[in-house]
Design a protein around this motif. Structure first.
Motif, PDB file in Angstrom:
ATOM      1  N   ALA A 227       0.848  -1.195   0.000  1.00  0.00           N
ATOM      2  CA  ALA A 227       0.000   0.000   0.000  1.00  0.00           C
ATOM      3  C   ALA A 227       0.880   1.240   0.000  1.00  0.00           C
ATOM      4  O   ALA A 227       1.852   1.324   0.766  1.00  0.00           O
ATOM      5  CB  ALA A 227      -0.934   0.010   1.207  1.00  0.00           C
ATOM      6  N   THR A 228       0.540   2.194  -0.854  1.00  0.00           N
ATOM      7  CA  THR A 228       1.265   3.457  -0.934  1.00  0.00           C
ATOM      8  C   THR A 228       0.275   4.613  -1.024  1.00  0.00           C
ATOM      9  O   THR A 228      -0.864   4.440  -1.464  1.00  0.00           O
ATOM     10  CB  THR A 228       2.184   3.482  -2.172  1.00  0.00           C
ATOM     11  N   VAL A 229       0.725   5.793  -0.597  1.00  0.00           N
ATOM     12  CA  VAL A 229      -0.094   7.005  -0.667  1.00  0.00           C
ATOM     13  C   VAL A 229       0.598   8.002  -1.583  1.00  0.00           C
ATOM     14  O   VAL A 229       1.781   8.320  -1.386  1.00  0.00           O
ATOM     15  CB  VAL A 229      -0.323   7.614   0.729  1.00  0.00           C
ATOM     16  N   GLU A 230      -0.135   8.498  -2.574  1.00  0.00           N
ATOM     17  CA  GLU A 230       0.439   9.450  -3.512  1.00  0.00           C
ATOM     18  C   GLU A 230      -0.667  10.301  -4.113  1.00  0.00           C
ATOM     19  O   GLU A 230      -1.701   9.760  -4.556  1.00  0.00           O
ATOM     20  CB  GLU A 230       1.195   8.714  -4.621  1.00  0.00           C
ATOM     21  N   ASN A 231      -0.463  11.613  -4.088  1.00  0.00           N
ATOM     22  CA  ASN A 231      -1.420  12.562  -4.686  1.00  0.00           C
ATOM     23  C   ASN A 231      -2.838  12.357  -4.169  1.00  0.00           C
ATOM     24  O   ASN A 231      -3.803  12.351  -4.922  1.00  0.00           O
ATOM     25  CB  ASN A 231      -1.394  12.444  -6.212  1.00  0.00           C
ATOM     26  N   GLY A 232      -2.946  12.192  -2.855  1.00  0.00           N
ATOM     27  CA  GLY A 232      -4.262  12.081  -2.237  1.00  0.00           C
ATOM     28  C   GLY A 232      -4.985  10.780  -2.503  1.00  0.00           C
ATOM     29  O   GLY A 232      -6.210  10.681  -2.309  1.00  0.00           O
ATOM     30  N   THR A 233      -4.255   9.763  -2.929  1.00  0.00           N
ATOM     31  CA  THR A 233      -4.873   8.467  -3.231  1.00  0.00           C
ATOM     32  C   THR A 233      -4.096   7.351  -2.553  1.00  0.00           C
ATOM     33  O   THR A 233      -2.865   7.303  -2.622  1.00  0.00           O
ATOM     34  CB  THR A 233      -4.923   8.206  -4.745  1.00  0.00           C
ATOM     35  N   LEU A 234      -4.828   6.478  -1.889  1.00  0.00           N
ATOM     36  CA  LEU A 234      -4.243   5.267  -1.327  1.00  0.00           C
ATOM     37  C   LEU A 234      -4.358   4.167  -2.373  1.00  0.00           C
ATOM     38  O   LEU A 234      -5.448   3.825  -2.829  1.00  0.00           O
ATOM     39  CB  LEU A 234      -4.967   4.849  -0.053  1.00  0.00           C
ATOM     40  N   LYS A 235      -3.230   3.620  -2.768  1.00  0.00           N
ATOM     41  CA  LYS A 235      -3.201   2.529  -3.741  1.00  0.00           C
ATOM     42  C   LYS A 235      -2.779   1.248  -3.031  1.00  0.00           C
ATOM     43  O   LYS A 235      -1.703   1.185  -2.432  1.00  0.00           O
ATOM     44  CB  LYS A 235      -2.240   2.848  -4.880  1.00  0.00           C
ATOM     45  N   ALA A 236      -3.625   0.233  -3.090  1.00  0.00           N
ATOM     46  CA  ALA A 236      -3.336  -1.062  -2.465  1.00  0.00           C
ATOM     47  C   ALA A 236      -3.337  -2.140  -3.540  1.00  0.00           C
ATOM     48  O   ALA A 236      -4.249  -2.191  -4.375  1.00  0.00           O
ATOM     49  CB  ALA A 236      -4.363  -1.387  -1.390  1.00  0.00           C
ATOM     50  N   VAL A 237      -2.328  -2.981  -3.508  1.00  0.00           N
ATOM     51  CA  VAL A 237      -2.182  -4.049  -4.495  1.00  0.00           C
ATOM     52  C   VAL A 237      -1.935  -5.370  -3.754  1.00  0.00           C
ATOM     53  O   VAL A 237      -1.122  -5.429  -2.823  1.00  0.00           O
ATOM     54  CB  VAL A 237      -1.019  -3.776  -5.464  1.00  0.00           C
ATOM     55  N   ALA A 238      -2.637  -6.414  -4.176  1.00  0.00           N
ATOM     56  CA  ALA A 238      -2.469  -7.732  -3.560  1.00  0.00           C
ATOM     57  C   ALA A 238      -2.318  -8.794  -4.639  1.00  0.00           C
ATOM     58  O   ALA A 238      -2.916  -8.693  -5.716  1.00  0.00           O
ATOM     59  CB  ALA A 238      -3.660  -8.071  -2.662  1.00  0.00           C
ATOM     60  N   VAL A 239      -1.520  -9.802  -4.335  1.00  0.00           N
ATOM     61  CA  VAL A 239      -1.418 -10.987  -5.182  1.00  0.00           C
ATOM     62  C   VAL A 239      -2.233 -12.091  -4.517  1.00  0.00           C
ATOM     63  O   VAL A 239      -1.945 -12.492  -3.389  1.00  0.00           O
ATOM     64  CB  VAL A 239       0.038 -11.431  -5.367  1.00  0.00           C
ATOM     65  N   VAL A 240      -3.268 -12.542  -5.216  1.00  0.00           N
ATOM     66  CA  VAL A 240      -4.162 -13.576  -4.682  1.00  0.00           C
ATOM     67  C   VAL A 240      -3.806 -14.905  -5.347  1.00  0.00           C
ATOM     68  O   VAL A 240      -3.956 -15.063  -6.560  1.00  0.00           O
ATOM     69  CB  VAL A 240      -5.641 -13.236  -4.934  1.00  0.00           C
ATOM     70  N   ASP A 241      -3.320 -15.842  -4.545  1.00  0.00           N
ATOM     71  CA  ASP A 241      -2.993 -17.186  -5.029  1.00  0.00           C
ATOM     72  C   ASP A 241      -4.194 -18.083  -4.735  1.00  0.00           C
ATOM     73  O   ASP A 241      -4.567 -18.280  -3.577  1.00  0.00           O
ATOM     74  CB  ASP A 241      -1.743 -17.714  -4.324  1.00  0.00           C
ATOM     75  N   THR A 242      -4.806 -18.628  -5.776  1.00  0.00           N
ATOM     76  CA  THR A 242      -6.001 -19.445  -5.614  1.00  0.00           C
ATOM     77  C   THR A 242      -5.691 -20.879  -6.000  1.00  0.00           C
ATOM     78  O   THR A 242      -5.231 -21.154  -7.110  1.00  0.00           O
ATOM     79  CB  THR A 242      -7.154 -18.909  -6.482  1.00  0.00           C
ATOM     80  N   ALA A 243      -5.925 -21.792  -5.059  1.00  0.00           N
ATOM     81  CA  ALA A 243      -5.737 -23.222  -5.310  1.00  0.00           C
ATOM     82  C   ALA A 243      -7.096 -23.889  -5.432  1.00  0.00           C
ATOM     83  O   ALA A 243      -8.052 -23.514  -4.745  1.00  0.00           O
ATOM     84  CB  ALA A 243      -4.938 -23.861  -4.174  1.00  0.00           C
ATOM     85  N   ALA A 244      -7.178 -24.871  -6.304  1.00  0.00           N
ATOM     86  CA  ALA A 244      -8.418 -25.617  -6.500  1.00  0.00           C
ATOM     87  C   ALA A 244      -8.234 -27.034  -5.985  1.00  0.00           C
ATOM     88  O   ALA A 244      -7.272 -27.724  -6.330  1.00  0.00           O
ATOM     89  CB  ALA A 244      -8.809 -25.639  -7.970  1.00  0.00           C
ATOM     90  N   ILE A 245      -9.172 -27.455  -5.131  1.00  0.00           N
ATOM     91  CA  ILE A 245      -9.184 -28.814  -4.609  1.00  0.00           C
ATOM     92  C   ILE A 245     -10.419 -29.517  -5.161  1.00  0.00           C
ATOM     93  O   ILE A 245     -11.513 -28.949  -5.178  1.00  0.00           O
ATOM     94  CB  ILE A 245      -9.202 -28.835  -3.076  1.00  0.00           C
ATOM     95  N   ALA A 246     -10.248 -30.746  -5.616  1.00  0.00           N
ATOM     96  CA  ALA A 246     -11.372 -31.503  -6.167  1.00  0.00           C
ATOM     97  C   ALA A 246     -11.092 -32.991  -6.018  1.00  0.00           C
ATOM     98  O   ALA A 246      -9.957 -33.405  -5.751  1.00  0.00           O
ATOM     99  CB  ALA A 246     -11.602 -31.147  -7.635  1.00  0.00           C
ATOM    100  N   VAL A 247     -12.135 -33.774  -6.208  1.00  0.00           N
ATOM    101  CA  VAL A 247     -11.960 -35.219  -6.251  1.00  0.00           C
ATOM    102  C   VAL A 247     -11.331 -35.579  -7.584  1.00  0.00           C
ATOM    103  O   VAL A 247     -11.830 -35.191  -8.650  1.00  0.00           O
ATOM    104  CB  VAL A 247     -13.311 -35.943  -6.078  1.00  0.00           C
ATOM    105  N   ALA A 248     -10.217 -36.281  -7.531  1.00  0.00           N
ATOM    106  CA  ALA A 248      -9.522 -36.699  -8.746  1.00  0.00           C
ATOM    107  C   ALA A 248      -9.235 -38.192  -8.658  1.00  0.00           C
ATOM    108  O   ALA A 248      -9.008 -38.733  -7.571  1.00  0.00           O
ATOM    109  CB  ALA A 248      -8.226 -35.914  -8.917  1.00  0.00           C
ATOM    110  N   GLY A 249      -9.257 -38.844  -9.776  1.00  0.00           N
ATOM    111  CA  GLY A 249      -8.989 -40.274  -9.765  1.00  0.00           C
ATOM    112  C   GLY A 249      -9.036 -40.864 -11.149  1.00  0.00           C
ATOM    113  O   GLY A 249      -9.149 -40.159 -12.153  1.00  0.00           O
TER     114      GLY A 249
END
Length: 489
Positions: free
Chosen positions: A106-128
């Motif tokens: 998160a950074t603040v610049e020119n009156g704006t808060l900018k927040a950036v996130a990396v979302v790691d999504t894992a998928a779980i399922a029945v496999a066979g």
């Protein structure tokens, strides 16, 4: 015609993983300092095709800033959509998505808060995999058999649970923010239902009547029975996801907690089958196809709560600490989980942000901490494979000599344990050309140590029953026995 058997061997597995970068912006006062930035994410499958799962998500950013010496909390929400791909995803597969925030800035610049996130999504399922095997060949073909055990999925259901709680908070004047996490501690299959037990952990940053900021934790147990086509003895699993949560201060000085939990429950039943592993015929050549059968036996879900601790020094150019105000943005990332010497060994990282107070300067500062760990969990297992997830359920921070933080984090490790065996089995068998009959009236075979009845029958070119009828020695043989087959002319 030979008799056939179909085997469907399943397991719960990580079938795909992908990352998405999510950004949010919020107007803010330029004269502020970012103390801490964290985020939570919720993802929901939207469409599942062959080899691809599309989903929609929502990321909630929580940023603590310092404005005119006072700690304030700014939140921002960003919606996003993405997809993950894998050949293990079949069309219509019931996919459970587990999002994890791996980085927030998160950074603040020119009156704006900018927040950036990396979302790691894992998928779980029945496999066979499904296998078509020979159960019993044609008459005149002798078969060696082996009993195999495998798990087959019998239920995959989901349900929404609403969890509420209320605790006294006489000195609290405001709730700055709250976030909730759910941990499943048990999943048990009974006739017609899966009983899921666990707890919702609500973490809140609050302002007290003296104007300072502090953190608190509220633990709310839950038990829910989910209807499913299961029976006693099936291995059950469940995952809990917070889709919405809140903590509000009431007029009578209490904090009321509400959370919406999506439970995804899966059950597998343990089955056995006799498969043919070898064949021979005394009268005809045989044409066979052989396949490798992977049999996975799963164990019920296990949750182990353990502690990660360590010390984090404050750099010399930073303010010394006199008082810990609150701990925010805690997380646990697993990098490895494996079984060694009948113990589950885990490696990973516990982290978060500490917001603290310095009395000499009458100022507030913050410190990000990261605690790597590698340790065995307090459980014994005979399983050979493990898949694990980890959730921070509590963090305690104490000050040592104004320049070092002692940190103790409680982590819930949820384990999916299984054992896999491989077996070569006969998929098809057909009779070929007739074999020349032996000229000898008697076939003699000298048994080797450990030889089985099947091996002796194959050497004598007759059925196992005929070996027993014509010889007094019994298998397994100790070695040196003289076995005879009086051939029919």
């Amino acid at each position: 015609m030979p008799e056939n058997i179909n085997i469907k061997s399943d397991e719960i597995a990580w079938v795909a993983r992908g990352q998405a970068v999510v950004e949010a912006r919020q107007p803010i006062n330029d004269d502020c300092k970012v103390l801490s930035a964290s985020a939570t994410a919720v993802t929901t499958p939207s469409e599942v095709f062959a080899g691809e799962a599309r989903y929609v998500g929502k990321t909630t950013f929580v940023v603590f800033v310092l404005v005119d010496g006072a700690v304030q909390c700014v939140t921002a929400v960003a919606e996003f959509s993405d997809k993950i791909t894998s050949p293990q995803i079949a069309a219509g597969t019931a996919v459970t998505l587990l999002p994890e925030i791996v980085n927030v800035e998160a950074t603040v610049e020119n009156g704006t808060l900018k927040a950036v996130a990396v979302v790691d999504t894992a998928a779980i399922a029945v496999a066979g995999d499904e296998y078509a095997c020979i159960a019993q060949p044609d008459d005149g073909v002798y078969a060696e058999k082996r009993t195999v055990a495998y798990s087959t999925a019998c239920a995959d259901v989901s349900e929404i649970v609403y969890v509420t709680d209320s605790v006294g908070a006489p000195k609290i004047t405001d709730v700055l923010y709250s976030t909730s996490r759910a941990v499943v501690t048990g999943a048990e299959a009974a006739d017609g239902e899966i009983k899921v037990s666990g707890a919702v952990y609500t973490f809140a940053a609050v302002r007290t009547d003296d104007g300072t900021v502090s953190s608190m934790r509220i633990v709310t147990p839950f038990v829910k029975s989910v209807a499913a086509p299961v029976h006693d003895g099936d291995a059950a699993f469940a995952f809990a996801h917070i889709t919405d949560g809140s903590a509000t201060l009431t007029a009578d000085g209490r904090i009321e907690v509400a959370a919406t939990v999506r439970l995804s429950a899966t059950a597998l039943t343990l089955a056995t089958a006799e498969v043919v592993t070898d064949v021979f015929c005394a009268d005809n050549e045989l044409q066979t196809t052989v396949q490798t059968l992977k049999c996975v036996a799963v164990e019920p879900l296990t949750t182990v709560i353990d502690t990660v601790d360590g010390q984090v020094p404050i750099d010399a150019d930073r303010l010394a600490a006199d008082n810990v105000l609150c701990v925010t943005g805690t997380f646990c990332t697993l990098t490895s989980a494996k079984i060694e010497n009948e113990r589950v060994n885990v490696e990973g990282l516990v982290g978060g942000d500490i917001i603290y107070y310095n009395a000499e300067k009458n100022a507030v500062d913050s410190l990000a901490f990261r605690l790597p760990f590698a340790m065995p969990l307090a459980n014994h297992t005979e399983a050979t494979a493990v898949t694990a997830t980890a959730t921070v359920t509590d963090v305690n921070v104490k000050i040592r000599r104004e320049s070092v933080f002692d940190i103790k984090a409680e982590v819930a490790f949820t384990l999916m344990l299984s054992s896999a065996t491989e077996c070569e089995c006969i998929a098809t068998v057909e009779k070929g050309e007739a074999l020349a009959r032996p000229d000898a009236s008697v076939i003699i075979h000298i048994a080797k140590a450990g030889e089985t009845l099947w091996q002796a029958a194959k050497a004598l070119c007759c059925s196992p029953e005929r070996v027993q009828q014509q010889n007094a020695a019994t298998a397994p043989y100790s070695g040196g026995e003289r076995l005879i087959n009086f051939c029919n002319k």
